[in-house]
Design a protein around this motif. Structure first.
Motif, PDB file in Angstrom:
ATOM      1  N   THR A 322       0.862  -1.182   0.000  1.00  0.00           N
ATOM      2  CA  THR A 322       0.000   0.000   0.000  1.00  0.00           C
ATOM      3  C   THR A 322       0.897   1.229   0.000  1.00  0.00           C
ATOM      4  O   THR A 322       1.915   1.269   0.698  1.00  0.00           O
ATOM      5  CB  THR A 322      -0.925   0.036   1.228  1.00  0.00           C
ATOM      6  N   SER A 323       0.539   2.225  -0.789  1.00  0.00           N
ATOM      7  CA  SER A 323       1.331   3.453  -0.835  1.00  0.00           C
ATOM      8  C   SER A 323       0.407   4.656  -0.855  1.00  0.00           C
ATOM      9  O   SER A 323      -0.742   4.591  -1.303  1.00  0.00           O
ATOM     10  CB  SER A 323       2.239   3.467  -2.066  1.00  0.00           C
ATOM     11  N   SER A 324       0.941   5.759  -0.337  1.00  0.00           N
ATOM     12  CA  SER A 324       0.195   7.010  -0.301  1.00  0.00           C
ATOM     13  C   SER A 324       1.145   8.144  -0.614  1.00  0.00           C
ATOM     14  O   SER A 324       2.231   8.241  -0.020  1.00  0.00           O
ATOM     15  CB  SER A 324      -0.438   7.217   1.084  1.00  0.00           C
ATOM     16  N   GLY A 325       0.774   8.984  -1.572  1.00  0.00           N
ATOM     17  CA  GLY A 325       1.633  10.100  -1.955  1.00  0.00           C
ATOM     18  C   GLY A 325       0.833  11.359  -2.208  1.00  0.00           C
ATOM     19  O   GLY A 325      -0.332  11.297  -2.622  1.00  0.00           O
ATOM     20  N   GLU A 326       1.457  12.492  -1.941  1.00  0.00           N
ATOM     21  CA  GLU A 326       0.800  13.784  -2.168  1.00  0.00           C
ATOM     22  C   GLU A 326       1.782  14.731  -2.831  1.00  0.00           C
ATOM     23  O   GLU A 326       2.939  14.832  -2.429  1.00  0.00           O
ATOM     24  CB  GLU A 326       0.312  14.380  -0.846  1.00  0.00           C
ATOM     25  N   MET A 327       1.313  15.435  -3.869  1.00  0.00           N
ATOM     26  CA  MET A 327       2.137  16.368  -4.618  1.00  0.00           C
ATOM     27  C   MET A 327       1.348  17.641  -4.865  1.00  0.00           C
ATOM     28  O   MET A 327       0.117  17.605  -5.005  1.00  0.00           O
ATOM     29  CB  MET A 327       2.544  15.744  -5.955  1.00  0.00           C
ATOM     30  N   SER A 328       2.031  18.768  -4.897  1.00  0.00           N
ATOM     31  CA  SER A 328       1.382  20.049  -5.175  1.00  0.00           C
ATOM     32  C   SER A 328       2.010  20.712  -6.397  1.00  0.00           C
ATOM     33  O   SER A 328       3.207  20.563  -6.654  1.00  0.00           O
ATOM     34  CB  SER A 328       1.492  20.986  -3.968  1.00  0.00           C
ATOM     35  N   VAL A 329       1.193  21.419  -7.140  1.00  0.00           N
ATOM     36  CA  VAL A 329       1.638  22.166  -8.320  1.00  0.00           C
ATOM     37  C   VAL A 329       1.130  23.598  -8.201  1.00  0.00           C
ATOM     38  O   VAL A 329      -0.074  23.827  -8.048  1.00  0.00           O
ATOM     39  CB  VAL A 329       1.105  21.528  -9.615  1.00  0.00           C
ATOM     40  N   LYS A 330       2.057  24.550  -8.227  1.00  0.00           N
ATOM     41  CA  LYS A 330       1.668  25.960  -8.154  1.00  0.00           C
ATOM     42  C   LYS A 330       1.298  26.454  -9.537  1.00  0.00           C
ATOM     43  O   LYS A 330       2.062  26.291 -10.497  1.00  0.00           O
ATOM     44  CB  LYS A 330       2.804  26.798  -7.580  1.00  0.00           C
ATOM     45  N   ILE A 331       0.118  27.052  -9.646  1.00  0.00           N
ATOM     46  CA  ILE A 331      -0.379  27.528 -10.935  1.00  0.00           C
ATOM     47  C   ILE A 331       0.363  28.799 -11.338  1.00  0.00           C
ATOM     48  O   ILE A 331       0.470  29.741 -10.547  1.00  0.00           O
ATOM     49  CB  ILE A 331      -1.891  27.811 -10.861  1.00  0.00           C
ATOM     50  N   PRO A 332       0.919  28.854 -12.570  1.00  0.00           N
ATOM     51  CA  PRO A 332       1.648  30.050 -13.016  1.00  0.00           C
ATOM     52  C   PRO A 332       0.777  31.299 -12.958  1.00  0.00           C
ATOM     53  O   PRO A 332      -0.408  31.266 -13.327  1.00  0.00           O
ATOM     54  CB  PRO A 332       2.023  29.706 -14.469  1.00  0.00           C
ATOM     55  N   GLY A 333       1.351  32.391 -12.459  1.00  0.00           N
ATOM     56  CA  GLY A 333       0.627  33.649 -12.384  1.00  0.00           C
ATOM     57  C   GLY A 333      -0.382  33.710 -11.271  1.00  0.00           C
ATOM     58  O   GLY A 333      -1.228  34.611 -11.244  1.00  0.00           O
ATOM     59  N   SER A 334      -0.328  32.762 -10.343  1.00  0.00           N
ATOM     60  CA  SER A 334      -1.291  32.726  -9.249  1.00  0.00           C
ATOM     61  C   SER A 334      -0.617  32.189  -7.995  1.00  0.00           C
ATOM     62  O   SER A 334       0.407  31.506  -8.062  1.00  0.00           O
ATOM     63  CB  SER A 334      -2.491  31.830  -9.620  1.00  0.00           C
ATOM     64  N   ASP A 335      -1.195  32.531  -6.851  1.00  0.00           N
ATOM     65  CA  ASP A 335      -0.680  32.004  -5.582  1.00  0.00           C
ATOM     66  C   ASP A 335      -1.316  30.672  -5.229  1.00  0.00           C
ATOM     67  O   ASP A 335      -0.966  30.056  -4.215  1.00  0.00           O
ATOM     68  CB  ASP A 335      -0.952  33.003  -4.451  1.00  0.00           C
ATOM     69  N   LYS A 336      -2.239  30.205  -6.059  1.00  0.00           N
ATOM     70  CA  LYS A 336      -2.956  28.973  -5.762  1.00  0.00           C
ATOM     71  C   LYS A 336      -2.109  27.742  -6.093  1.00  0.00           C
ATOM     72  O   LYS A 336      -1.278  27.768  -6.997  1.00  0.00           O
ATOM     73  CB  LYS A 336      -4.269  28.924  -6.544  1.00  0.00           C
ATOM     74  N   GLU A 337      -2.345  26.676  -5.357  1.00  0.00           N
ATOM     75  CA  GLU A 337      -1.692  25.403  -5.592  1.00  0.00           C
ATOM     76  C   GLU A 337      -2.747  24.308  -5.759  1.00  0.00           C
ATOM     77  O   GLU A 337      -3.768  24.306  -5.064  1.00  0.00           O
ATOM     78  CB  GLU A 337      -0.775  25.017  -4.428  1.00  0.00           C
ATOM     79  N   LEU A 338      -2.496  23.428  -6.713  1.00  0.00           N
ATOM     80  CA  LEU A 338      -3.321  22.241  -6.868  1.00  0.00           C
ATOM     81  C   LEU A 338      -2.613  21.072  -6.202  1.00  0.00           C
ATOM     82  O   LEU A 338      -1.409  20.866  -6.412  1.00  0.00           O
ATOM     83  CB  LEU A 338      -3.562  21.929  -8.340  1.00  0.00           C
ATOM     84  N   THR A 339      -3.342  20.310  -5.405  1.00  0.00           N
ATOM     85  CA  THR A 339      -2.763  19.169  -4.704  1.00  0.00           C
ATOM     86  C   THR A 339      -3.404  17.886  -5.182  1.00  0.00           C
ATOM     87  O   THR A 339      -4.634  17.795  -5.310  1.00  0.00           O
ATOM     88  CB  THR A 339      -2.966  19.299  -3.183  1.00  0.00           C
ATOM     89  N   THR A 340      -2.580  16.909  -5.484  1.00  0.00           N
ATOM     90  CA  THR A 340      -3.103  15.601  -5.878  1.00  0.00           C
ATOM     91  C   THR A 340      -2.660  14.563  -4.865  1.00  0.00           C
ATOM     92  O   THR A 340      -1.525  14.574  -4.398  1.00  0.00           O
ATOM     93  CB  THR A 340      -2.626  15.198  -7.288  1.00  0.00           C
ATOM     94  N   GLN A 341      -3.569  13.680  -4.502  1.00  0.00           N
ATOM     95  CA  GLN A 341      -3.317  12.612  -3.541  1.00  0.00           C
ATOM     96  C   GLN A 341      -3.616  11.277  -4.220  1.00  0.00           C
ATOM     97  O   GLN A 341      -4.664  11.110  -4.850  1.00  0.00           O
ATOM     98  CB  GLN A 341      -4.224  12.768  -2.312  1.00  0.00           C
ATOM     99  N   ILE A 342      -2.678  10.333  -4.112  1.00  0.00           N
ATOM    100  CA  ILE A 342      -2.860   9.018  -4.710  1.00  0.00           C
ATOM    101  C   ILE A 342      -2.612   7.947  -3.657  1.00  0.00           C
ATOM    102  O   ILE A 342      -1.536   7.890  -3.064  1.00  0.00           O
ATOM    103  CB  ILE A 342      -1.912   8.800  -5.906  1.00  0.00           C
ATOM    104  N   ASP A 343      -3.623   7.125  -3.408  1.00  0.00           N
ATOM    105  CA  ASP A 343      -3.514   5.990  -2.493  1.00  0.00           C
ATOM    106  C   ASP A 343      -3.660   4.711  -3.307  1.00  0.00           C
ATOM    107  O   ASP A 343      -4.649   4.529  -4.022  1.00  0.00           O
ATOM    108  CB  ASP A 343      -4.595   6.042  -1.415  1.00  0.00           C
ATOM    109  N   THR A 344      -2.668   3.849  -3.205  1.00  0.00           N
ATOM    110  CA  THR A 344      -2.620   2.660  -4.047  1.00  0.00           C
ATOM    111  C   THR A 344      -2.404   1.412  -3.205  1.00  0.00           C
ATOM    112  O   THR A 344      -1.639   1.427  -2.250  1.00  0.00           O
ATOM    113  CB  THR A 344      -1.464   2.769  -5.068  1.00  0.00           C
TER     114      THR A 344
END
Length: 358
Positions: A322-344
């Motif tokens: 079982t694995s769990s990972g989380e990654m964030s991507v900062k959107i260009p031109g913005s202070d917002k971040e998108l976060t993706t979580q994957i549990d396998t």
């Protein structure tokens, strides 16, 4: 060699499916295994539809550097925890020259993903069934074994009606490419791979490149030596090393427990963990304005194998990860971040056929 094969497959799929699915547009997924016996029956069955021509997917326009993980592996350190009970013996692999072995590997997996806190619809995949064939072509005076390997038969089997025809078509295009892969490696008496080389199919599409790359990564990680010292029932040891997947540093720890040994057959329990600390991700091919970070990555796994020191492949083995990972991507031109979580979660089984001397 048996624990190296099992661990290689485990780590390859952890790294390739766990980390790589966080940073790659391609997410590999499979399902929970029912039993070794039913897996062999499935492996011997005929697919319900023949392979179709390659699909044209959005991934075909993506830079191969994003689909093909770059792997760096540090030297494995082995730590003896307990030498076990008497009688003790030095365990060494001694496989006769021209010995030829075949095993069936069955893999299934489940994955639950979220993006920005919202669940991503689950894509179900069929079962992957791979026949592995290995032959010892030479044995050096120091005991090093030269081995050739192939994948003569690869099948994608559907047992769940919720698997879409498009997914089946894609998998039956990709997986059979393994059958054109050939390779050689040299392994010492303690099960540590010293040299490996591969002949991969010449393919231009990135999906095929990723498939071939993950296979290469498996064999690049075929080092998991058994102890140098004489050991007996109850012996325990641990290996430590680091793996870098596309620049992401992951610490690996594997614990081994020799639960039984009799008549030249050993039973070993394995527990594996991987941990990735928060770090920046610098992927070749990504736009420079994208800021990508790994927030966390953790894998836990356990398995059991039975092996003979006169065989290359395990007599049998099973593993659950079982694995769990989380990654964030900062959107260009913005202070917002998108976060993706994957549990396998992943379950696999290997069962060998009787060995022959050619």
């Amino acid at each position: 060699m048996k624990n190296t094969l099992l661990k290689a497959t485990l780590i390859s799929l952890i790294s390739g499916v766990g980390i790589d699915s966080l940073i790659s547009p391609v997410t590999a997924q499979s399902y929970r295994l029912q039993s070794s016996e039913s897996a062999i029956l499935i492996a011997q069955s005929t697919p319900d539809t023949p392979p179709q021509p390659p699909l044209v997917t959005p991934n075909n326009s993506i830079s191969p550097s994003l689909l093909t993980p770059q792997i760096e592996i540090s030297k494995i350190e082995i730590e003896m925890l307990s030498e076990g009970d008497e009688p003790k013996q030095k365990l060494r692999f001694k496989v006769p020259i021209n010995s030829k072995e075949t095993a069936i590997l069955v893999m299934k997996m489940d994955s639950n993903n979220t993006l920005a806190g919202n669940p991503i619809p689950q894509v179900k995949l069929p079962i992957n069934v791979v026949e592995m064939e290995m032959q010892v072509t030479k044995v050096d005076a120091n005991g090093d074994m030269h081995v050739k390997f192939t994948y003569p038969n690869v099948q994608v089997v559907v047992t769940d009606e919720q698997v879409s025809p498009e997914v089946v078509r894609l998998m039956r295009t990709l997986m059979p490419k393994l059958s054109s892969v050939q390779g050689e490696f040299v392994i010492d008496e303690r099960g540590q791979t010293k040299v490996s080389k591969f002949s991969l199919p010449s393919e231009n599409d990135p999906l095929s490149q990723q498939l071939s790359s993950q296979l290469t990564n498996s064999f690049n990680q075929l080092s998991s030596p058994i102890p140098e010292l004489a050991i007996g029932k109850g012996a325990k040891w641990r290996t430590n090393n680091y793996v870098k997947v596309n620049g992401i540093s992951i610490k690996q720890i594997a614990n081994y427990h020799l639960t039984d040994i009799r008549n030249g057959v050993a039973t070993i329990d394995i527990k594996i963990e991987q941990n990735g600390e928060p770090q920046a991700i610098n992927l070749p091919g990504l736009p420079p304005e994208l800021v990508v970070k790994l927030r966390s990555f953790k894998t836990q796994g356990q398995g059991r194998m039975k092996l003979s020191f006169e065989r290359l492949l395990p007599l049998s083995s099973t593993a659950l990860l079982t694995s769990s990972g989380e990654m964030s991507v900062k959107i260009p031109g913005s202070d917002k971040e998108l976060t993706t979580q994957i549990d396998t979660s992943m379950n696999m089984s290997i069962r060998s056929q009787p060995a022959t001397i050619k």
